[in-house]
Design a protein around this motif. Structure first.
Motif, PDB file in Angstrom:
ATOM      1  N   GLN A  68       0.834  -1.202   0.000  1.00 59.28           N
ATOM      2  CA  GLN A  68       0.000   0.000   0.000  1.00 59.28           C
ATOM      3  C   GLN A  68       0.872   1.256   0.000  1.00 59.28           C
ATOM      4  O   GLN A  68       0.641   2.197  -0.783  1.00 59.28           O
ATOM      5  N   GLU A  69       1.880   1.267   0.845  1.00 60.26           N
ATOM      6  CA  GLU A  69       2.753   2.445   0.954  1.00 60.26           C
ATOM      7  C   GLU A  69       3.598   2.658  -0.301  1.00 60.26           C
ATOM      8  O   GLU A  69       3.793   3.800  -0.735  1.00 60.26           O
ATOM      9  N   VAL A  70       4.085   1.575  -0.883  1.00 55.83           N
ATOM     10  CA  VAL A  70       4.986   1.695  -2.035  1.00 55.83           C
ATOM     11  C   VAL A  70       4.233   1.864  -3.353  1.00 55.83           C
ATOM     12  O   VAL A  70       4.607   2.687  -4.196  1.00 55.83           O
ATOM     13  N   GLU A  71       3.158   1.093  -3.537  1.00 55.99           N
ATOM     14  CA  GLU A  71       2.481   1.053  -4.834  1.00 55.99           C
ATOM     15  C   GLU A  71       1.116   1.730  -4.836  1.00 55.99           C
ATOM     16  O   GLU A  71       0.673   2.222  -5.869  1.00 55.99           O
ATOM     17  N   GLY A  72       0.421   1.668  -3.704  1.00 55.83           N
ATOM     18  CA  GLY A  72      -0.897   2.275  -3.632  1.00 55.83           C
ATOM     19  C   GLY A  72      -2.025   1.388  -4.134  1.00 55.83           C
ATOM     20  O   GLY A  72      -3.203   1.691  -3.913  1.00 55.83           O
ATOM     21  N   HIS A  73      -1.690   0.309  -4.792  1.00 59.34           N
ATOM     22  CA  HIS A  73      -2.707  -0.626  -5.284  1.00 59.34           C
ATOM     23  C   HIS A  73      -2.039  -1.944  -5.642  1.00 59.34           C
ATOM     24  O   HIS A  73      -0.804  -2.039  -5.657  1.00 59.34           O
ATOM     25  N   LEU A  74      -2.859  -2.948  -5.951  1.00 57.21           N
ATOM     26  CA  LEU A  74      -2.378  -4.240  -6.421  1.00 57.21           C
ATOM     27  C   LEU A  74      -3.263  -4.665  -7.576  1.00 57.21           C
ATOM     28  O   LEU A  74      -4.490  -4.593  -7.485  1.00 57.21           O
ATOM     29  N   ASP A  75      -2.642  -5.089  -8.683  1.00 56.03           N
ATOM     30  CA  ASP A  75      -3.411  -5.491  -9.858  1.00 56.03           C
ATOM     31  C   ASP A  75      -3.695  -6.989  -9.909  1.00 56.03           C
ATOM     32  O   ASP A  75      -4.776  -7.398 -10.332  1.00 56.03           O
ATOM     33  N   VAL A  76      -2.710  -7.780  -9.507  1.00 57.47           N
ATOM     34  CA  VAL A  76      -2.853  -9.236  -9.608  1.00 57.47           C
ATOM     35  C   VAL A  76      -2.392  -9.890  -8.314  1.00 57.47           C
ATOM     36  O   VAL A  76      -1.297  -9.605  -7.829  1.00 57.47           O
ATOM     37  N   LEU A  77      -3.239 -10.764  -7.787  1.00 55.02           N
ATOM     38  CA  LEU A  77      -2.887 -11.578  -6.620  1.00 55.02           C
ATOM     39  C   LEU A  77      -2.942 -13.036  -7.042  1.00 55.02           C
ATOM     40  O   LEU A  77      -3.977 -13.517  -7.515  1.00 55.02           O
ATOM     41  N   VAL A  78      -1.822 -13.737  -6.858  1.00 53.18           N
ATOM     42  CA  VAL A  78      -1.777 -15.174  -7.125  1.00 53.18           C
ATOM     43  C   VAL A  78      -1.642 -15.888  -5.788  1.00 53.18           C
ATOM     44  O   VAL A  78      -0.588 -15.841  -5.145  1.00 53.18           O
ATOM     45  N   ASN A  79      -2.718 -16.536  -5.369  1.00 56.84           N
ATOM     46  CA  ASN A  79      -2.718 -17.295  -4.113  1.00 56.84           C
ATOM     47  C   ASN A  79      -2.138 -18.675  -4.401  1.00 56.84           C
ATOM     48  O   ASN A  79      -2.862 -19.633  -4.686  1.00 56.84           O
ATOM     49  N   ASN A  80      -0.810 -18.747  -4.327  1.00 62.18           N
ATOM     50  CA  ASN A  80      -0.097 -19.964  -4.709  1.00 62.18           C
ATOM     51  C   ASN A  80       0.348 -20.817  -3.518  1.00 62.18           C
ATOM     52  O   ASN A  80       0.496 -22.029  -3.656  1.00 62.18           O
ATOM     53  N   ALA A  81       0.579 -20.210  -2.364  1.00 62.00           N
ATOM     54  CA  ALA A  81       1.125 -20.955  -1.219  1.00 62.00           C
ATOM     55  C   ALA A  81       0.243 -22.147  -0.877  1.00 62.00           C
ATOM     56  O   ALA A  81      -0.983 -22.023  -0.781  1.00 62.00           O
ATOM     57  N   GLY A  82       0.883 -23.297  -0.689  1.00 64.16           N
ATOM     58  CA  GLY A  82       0.121 -24.494  -0.350  1.00 64.16           C
ATOM     59  C   GLY A  82       1.024 -25.596   0.150  1.00 64.16           C
ATOM     60  O   GLY A  82       2.224 -25.615  -0.144  1.00 64.16           O
ATOM     61  N   ILE A  83       0.445 -26.527   0.902  1.00 61.83           N
ATOM     62  CA  ILE A  83       1.170 -27.706   1.359  1.00 61.83           C
ATOM     63  C   ILE A  83       0.330 -28.938   1.049  1.00 61.83           C
ATOM     64  O   ILE A  83      -0.889 -28.869   0.931  1.00 61.83           O
ATOM     65  N   GLN A  84       1.030 -30.080   0.941  1.00 61.05           N
ATOM     66  CA  GLN A  84       0.336 -31.309   0.552  1.00 61.05           C
ATOM     67  C   GLN A  84      -0.217 -32.078   1.752  1.00 61.05           C
ATOM     68  O   GLN A  84      -1.330 -32.572   1.709  1.00 61.05           O
ATOM     69  N   LEU A 120      -6.612  -4.313  -4.242  1.00 56.17           N
ATOM     70  CA  LEU A 120      -7.142  -4.809  -5.510  1.00 56.17           C
ATOM     71  C   LEU A 120      -8.283  -3.927  -6.010  1.00 56.17           C
ATOM     72  O   LEU A 120      -8.380  -3.639  -7.210  1.00 56.17           O
ATOM     73  N   GLU A 121      -9.127  -3.496  -5.105  1.00 53.49           N
ATOM     74  CA  GLU A 121     -10.251  -2.655  -5.506  1.00 53.49           C
ATOM     75  C   GLU A 121      -9.797  -1.276  -5.974  1.00 53.49           C
ATOM     76  O   GLU A 121     -10.541  -0.571  -6.659  1.00 53.49           O
ATOM     77  N   ALA A 122      -8.556  -0.903  -5.649  1.00 58.64           N
ATOM     78  CA  ALA A 122      -7.989   0.362  -6.129  1.00 58.64           C
ATOM     79  C   ALA A 122      -7.386   0.222  -7.522  1.00 58.64           C
ATOM     80  O   ALA A 122      -6.961   1.210  -8.119  1.00 58.64           O
ATOM     81  N   SER A 123      -7.334  -1.009  -8.053  1.00 63.45           N
ATOM     82  CA  SER A 123      -6.791  -1.268  -9.385  1.00 63.45           C
ATOM     83  C   SER A 123      -7.852  -1.036 -10.450  1.00 63.45           C
ATOM     84  O   SER A 123      -9.047  -1.213 -10.211  1.00 63.45           O
ATOM     85  N   ASP A 124      -7.396  -0.694 -11.646  1.00 70.87           N
ATOM     86  CA  ASP A 124      -8.322  -0.546 -12.773  1.00 70.87           C
ATOM     87  C   ASP A 124      -8.747  -1.895 -13.340  1.00 70.87           C
ATOM     88  O   ASP A 124      -9.784  -1.989 -13.997  1.00 70.87           O
ATOM     89  N   ALA A 125      -7.952  -2.926 -13.112  1.00 72.83           N
ATOM     90  CA  ALA A 125      -8.255  -4.245 -13.673  1.00 72.83           C
ATOM     91  C   ALA A 125      -7.777  -5.334 -12.725  1.00 72.83           C
ATOM     92  O   ALA A 125      -6.831  -6.062 -13.011  1.00 72.83           O
ATOM     93  N   PRO A 126      -8.436  -5.474 -11.565  1.00 74.70           N
ATOM     94  CA  PRO A 126      -7.960  -6.415 -10.548  1.00 74.70           C
ATOM     95  C   PRO A 126      -8.231  -7.875 -10.890  1.00 74.70           C
ATOM     96  O   PRO A 126      -9.297  -8.226 -11.405  1.00 74.70           O
ATOM     97  N   VAL A 127      -7.234  -8.706 -10.591  1.00 77.42           N
ATOM     98  CA  VAL A 127      -7.304 -10.133 -10.910  1.00 77.42           C
ATOM     99  C   VAL A 127      -6.824 -10.944  -9.713  1.00 77.42           C
ATOM    100  O   VAL A 127      -5.833 -10.597  -9.074  1.00 77.42           O
ATOM    101  N   ILE A 128      -7.527 -12.040  -9.419  1.00 79.34           N
ATOM    102  CA  ILE A 128      -7.060 -13.020  -8.443  1.00 79.34           C
ATOM    103  C   ILE A 128      -7.001 -14.375  -9.126  1.00 79.34           C
ATOM    104  O   ILE A 128      -7.955 -14.783  -9.799  1.00 79.34           O
ATOM    105  N   VAL A 129      -5.869 -15.064  -8.954  1.00 80.85           N
ATOM    106  CA  VAL A 129      -5.726 -16.429  -9.445  1.00 80.85           C
ATOM    107  C   VAL A 129      -5.479 -17.326  -8.239  1.00 80.85           C
ATOM    108  O   VAL A 129      -4.499 -17.142  -7.510  1.00 80.85           O
ATOM    109  N   ASN A 130      -6.365 -18.270  -8.010  1.00 85.87           N
ATOM    110  CA  ASN A 130      -6.211 -19.232  -6.926  1.00 85.87           C
ATOM    111  C   ASN A 130      -5.727 -20.564  -7.499  1.00 85.87           C
ATOM    112  O   ASN A 130      -6.227 -21.020  -8.530  1.00 85.87           O
ATOM    113  N   ILE A 131      -4.758 -21.174  -6.815  1.00 90.24           N
ATOM    114  CA  ILE A 131      -4.235 -22.442  -7.288  1.00 90.24           C
ATOM    115  C   ILE A 131      -5.032 -23.579  -6.675  1.00 90.24           C
ATOM    116  O   ILE A 131      -5.019 -23.794  -5.467  1.00 90.24           O
ATOM    117  N   GLY A 132      -5.744 -24.295  -7.523  1.00 87.90           N
ATOM    118  CA  GLY A 132      -6.551 -25.414  -7.078  1.00 87.90           C
ATOM    119  C   GLY A 132      -5.893 -26.730  -7.410  1.00 87.90           C
ATOM    120  O   GLY A 132      -4.668 -26.835  -7.536  1.00 87.90           O
TER     121      GLY A 132
END
Length: 231
Positions: A68-84, A120-132
């Protein structure tokens, strides 16, 4: 430039996704709970390291505040972290063991999504990718013709089923965002001890594709690199 955050990005699919998105011109924040590994990975791919442990709310909040402080917004979030989580039998699967897997794969996704939603809501084109995973698909795991029907992963499979449903519900609740869940495929990573038959480049193909969709692109979908998958 597109501002992107990838959780669990110091190795495997997250690392390769970061590398490819940097090459496409994204400013990529390489999320990692381990500073040493995260800093090394970020330097290698040309991204920016950010300390982020998806199981730790204070860590997630601190990462959100930094971006937030550096960029002011986020365009893409990739929720990749996972364990088996292994392959516990019903007798071995305790609530505590299940919670360990869910804390990363499900609750971690929710922590990160909730914390970064204002950016994300501050982005003009927000995207979330969840790893299933195909192991989270009821149709696939009950199809005798599919390899997944022969596997019993009580904790991991049920956690990925939750990720798939969360994606659908988020997409309905947040129509201004493009939110999709993807199946990378059986890719050779640390998650499966390197046994996957796909390369990480093949595994990240669908992740990168959905991370770079247009503002009028799909939302609430479940896909692999070959196309839509059954729920």
């Amino acid at each position: 430039m597109t501002i992107t955050l990838i959780t669990g990005a110091n190795k495997g699919l997250g690392y390769e996704t970061a590398r490819q998105l940097v090459a496409l011109g994204h400013i990529v924040y390489v999320g990692s709970r381990d500073p040493e590994r995260g800093q090394a990975a970020a330097a290698e791919v040309g991204g920016t390291f950010i300390q982020l442990d998806v199981t730790d709310q204070s860590s997630v909040d601190a990462a959100a505040n930094t971006i937030q402080e550096v960029e002011g917004h986020l365009d893409v979030l990739v929720n990749n972290a996972g364990i088996q989580g292994g392959m516990p039998s019903p007798a071995e699967l305790t609530a505590e063991r299940l919670q360990t897997v869910y804390d990363v794969n499900v609750f971690g996704l929710v922590r990160v999504t909730q914390a970064f939603l204002p950016l994300l809501e501050a982005s003009d084109a927000p995207v979330i990718v969840n790893i299933g995973s195909s192991l989270g698909s009821t149709t696939i795991v009950t199809d005798p013709a599919r390899m997944e029907s022969n596997l019993t992963l009580l904790d991991y499979a049920s956690s990925k089923a939750a990720v798939i449903m969360l994606t659908v519900q988020y997409a309905k609740a947040l129509p201004k965002l493009r939110i999709n869940v993807v199946e990378p495929g059986y890719t050779a990573t640390d998650l499966n001890g390197g046994r996957g038959h796909q390369t990480v480049e093949e595994g990240t193909e669908i992740i990168v594709k959905m991370a770079t969709i247009a503002p009028d692109g799909p939302t609430g979908t479940y896909q692999d690199r070959h196309g839509p998958l059954p729920w």
